[in-house]
Design an enzyme around this catalytic site. Sequence first.
Site, PDB file in Angstrom:
ATOM      1  CG  HIS A 138      57.447  45.781  11.642  1.00 30.24           C
ATOM      2  ND1 HIS A 138      58.547  46.450  12.122  1.00 30.24           N
ATOM      3  CD2 HIS A 138      56.369  46.445  12.120  1.00 30.24           C
ATOM      4  CE1 HIS A 138      58.143  47.469  12.876  1.00 30.24           C
ATOM      5  NE2 HIS A 138      56.822  47.499  12.880  1.00 30.24           N
TER       6      HIS A 138
HETATM    7  C1  UD1 Z   1      51.862  46.752  14.659  1.00 29.83           C
HETATM    8  C2  UD1 Z   1      51.823  48.276  14.754  1.00 29.83           C
HETATM    9  C3  UD1 Z   1      53.192  48.843  14.471  1.00 29.83           C
HETATM   10  C4  UD1 Z   1      54.241  48.201  15.346  1.00 29.83           C
HETATM   11  C5  UD1 Z   1      54.180  46.702  15.154  1.00 29.83           C
HETATM   12  C6  UD1 Z   1      55.181  45.955  15.979  1.00 29.83           C
HETATM   13  C7  UD1 Z   1      49.700  49.265  14.079  1.00 29.83           C
HETATM   14  C8  UD1 Z   1      48.989  50.029  13.028  1.00 29.83           C
HETATM   15  N1  UD1 Z   1      50.913  48.831  13.758  1.00 29.83           N
HETATM   16  O1  UD1 Z   1      52.158  46.415  13.311  1.00 29.83           O
HETATM   17  O2  UD1 Z   1      53.162  50.236  14.737  1.00 29.83           O
HETATM   18  O3  UD1 Z   1      55.500  48.697  14.996  1.00 29.83           O
HETATM   19  O4  UD1 Z   1      52.863  46.267  15.525  1.00 29.83           O
HETATM   20  O5  UD1 Z   1      55.109  44.602  15.683  1.00 29.83           O
HETATM   21  O6  UD1 Z   1      49.174  49.083  15.155  1.00 29.83           O
HETATM   22  N2  UD1 Z   1      50.416  38.661  13.415  1.00 29.83           N
HETATM   23  C9  UD1 Z   1      50.614  37.392  13.869  1.00 29.83           C
HETATM   24  N3  UD1 Z   1      50.735  37.210  15.209  1.00 29.83           N
HETATM   25  C10 UD1 Z   1      50.654  38.230  16.089  1.00 29.83           C
HETATM   26  C11 UD1 Z   1      50.449  39.520  15.596  1.00 29.83           C
HETATM   27  C12 UD1 Z   1      50.335  39.726  14.263  1.00 29.83           C
HETATM   28  O7  UD1 Z   1      50.689  36.445  13.096  1.00 29.83           O
HETATM   29  O8  UD1 Z   1      50.767  37.986  17.308  1.00 29.83           O
HETATM   30  C13 UD1 Z   1      50.313  38.869  11.957  1.00 29.83           C
HETATM   31  C14 UD1 Z   1      48.900  38.877  11.491  1.00 29.83           C
HETATM   32  O9  UD1 Z   1      48.825  38.226  10.290  1.00 29.83           O
HETATM   33  C15 UD1 Z   1      48.592  40.347  11.300  1.00 29.83           C
HETATM   34  C16 UD1 Z   1      49.946  40.916  10.907  1.00 29.83           C
HETATM   35  O10 UD1 Z   1      50.896  40.126  11.624  1.00 29.83           O
HETATM   36  O11 UD1 Z   1      47.618  40.572  10.340  1.00 29.83           O
HETATM   37  C17 UD1 Z   1      50.097  42.361  11.268  1.00 29.83           C
HETATM   38  O12 UD1 Z   1      49.771  42.581  12.633  1.00 29.83           O
HETATM   39  P1  UD1 Z   1      49.182  43.998  13.075  1.00 29.83           P
HETATM   40  O13 UD1 Z   1      48.979  44.031  14.544  1.00 29.83           O
HETATM   41  O14 UD1 Z   1      48.016  44.362  12.223  1.00 29.83           O
HETATM   42  O15 UD1 Z   1      50.296  45.020  12.672  1.00 29.83           O
HETATM   43  P2  UD1 Z   1      51.883  44.950  12.765  1.00 29.83           P
HETATM   44  O16 UD1 Z   1      52.410  44.904  11.391  1.00 29.83           O
HETATM   45  O17 UD1 Z   1      52.351  43.932  13.749  1.00 29.83           O
END
Ligand code: UD1
Length: 363
Positions: free
Chosen positions: A210
């Site tokens: 991820h």
């Molecule tokens: C975040 C953390 C990372 C952790 C990871 C675990 C930061 C900078 N990064 O990354 O350290 O390892 O979580 O998963 O905080 N999304 C969904 N549903 C959700 C959550 C996210 O669809 O419930 C999608 C969204 O499009 C979002 C993307 O995933 O934009 C990324 O989510 P985000 O929380 O920004 O970062 P992660 O890549 O999950």
Amino acid sequence: MRIDIIAGARPNFMKIGPIINQLKTYNEQHPDSPFQFRLIHTGQHYDRNMSESFFEQLGIPEPDINLGAGSGSQANQTAQIMIGYENAIKAWKPDVCIVVGDVTSTMACAIVAKKAEIKVAHVEGGIRSGDMTMPEEINRMVTDSITDYFFTTSEEANQNLRTAGHAEEKIFYVGNTMIDSLLSHLSKLRKPDFFDQKIVGKKYIVLTLHRPSNVDDPEKLSALLDTIHHAIDDCIAIFPMHPRTRKVFDSIGKTYDKFEIVEPMSYLEFMYSVQHASGVITDSGGLTEETSMLNIPCITLRDSTERPETIHLGTNVLVKEPSQLEGYIKRMISGEWKKGQPIKYWDGKTAERIVEILAGIQN
Ligand code: UD1
């Protein structure tokens, strides 16, 4: 002592669960307990299988407040969380704000707390990858620069904090609350529904990806998956796909018949899959700790790690060059792998130590 406990994204939930349980236990056992606490969910992760299922399975109470920050750019997410948390402390101002790990929610709430003269306690403080291209590294450095109480997982973390000039009396080497969660749920792990039909009797590995550096570029992701798919021979790779990865994967439009691609899994089913796997390929940090504890071979697809103890003492190897990946995967599948050694304080009692220390601070 009034405490806010902050959680926002999936890896936070395994880290706060044991602390909340321990605070509750402490309050039950000490009628004169100083502790009152609230659980604040920032809403950084919001899908059922990225958030709610963890609360249910880990027995974490409903958050007192959900800030509903949701997805967005780093700046947008940080801003939403900061505004939400600033409002939350107007109604009930804590003495201590406990943040865990290195996600955006960790840094955002630490800043708000510190500016409101609330003490910041950072669980998993002090770890460093040295890689400033990772948002998590910036989150760690900013958070630690304003932390009052560091609860650390490793000797390396302690050393990083000393080198940065933090006073010894602020550093508490307590171990790893994610390992507390793992050890207390080992007997409850659950076989996923698809196992009997698709996995039982076959050799398999678990694959998770991820990190933006691995998944955001479709060509890079596609090449990585091609290499893994080729190298696993007749093994299956269970691949629970993070929403971020899913978006890019769908745009590639390829199929991989040896990958069992599933939605992000619940905690008990995911850890069951890891516990019975021939190995794990990942770019997660927390998973390198869990595989080290379970003595499961682990390949980390990154250039650096903030958890060097998982390499020196655990079962983790860093694979930086794609050309080396196939060789490592073959060794993993054939079982030629180093054995993990115990890591100090990764013993299931970290939350107890944290709560005892907090009680001492109060006195
Ligand atoms: C975040 C953390 C990372 C952790 C990871 C675990 C930061 C900078 N990064 O990354 O350290 O390892 O979580 O998963 O905080 N999304 C969904 N549903 C959700 C959550 C996210 O669809 O419930 C999608 C969204 O499009 C979002 C993307 O995933 O934009 C990324 O989510 P985000 O929380 O920004 O970062 P992660 O890549 O999950």
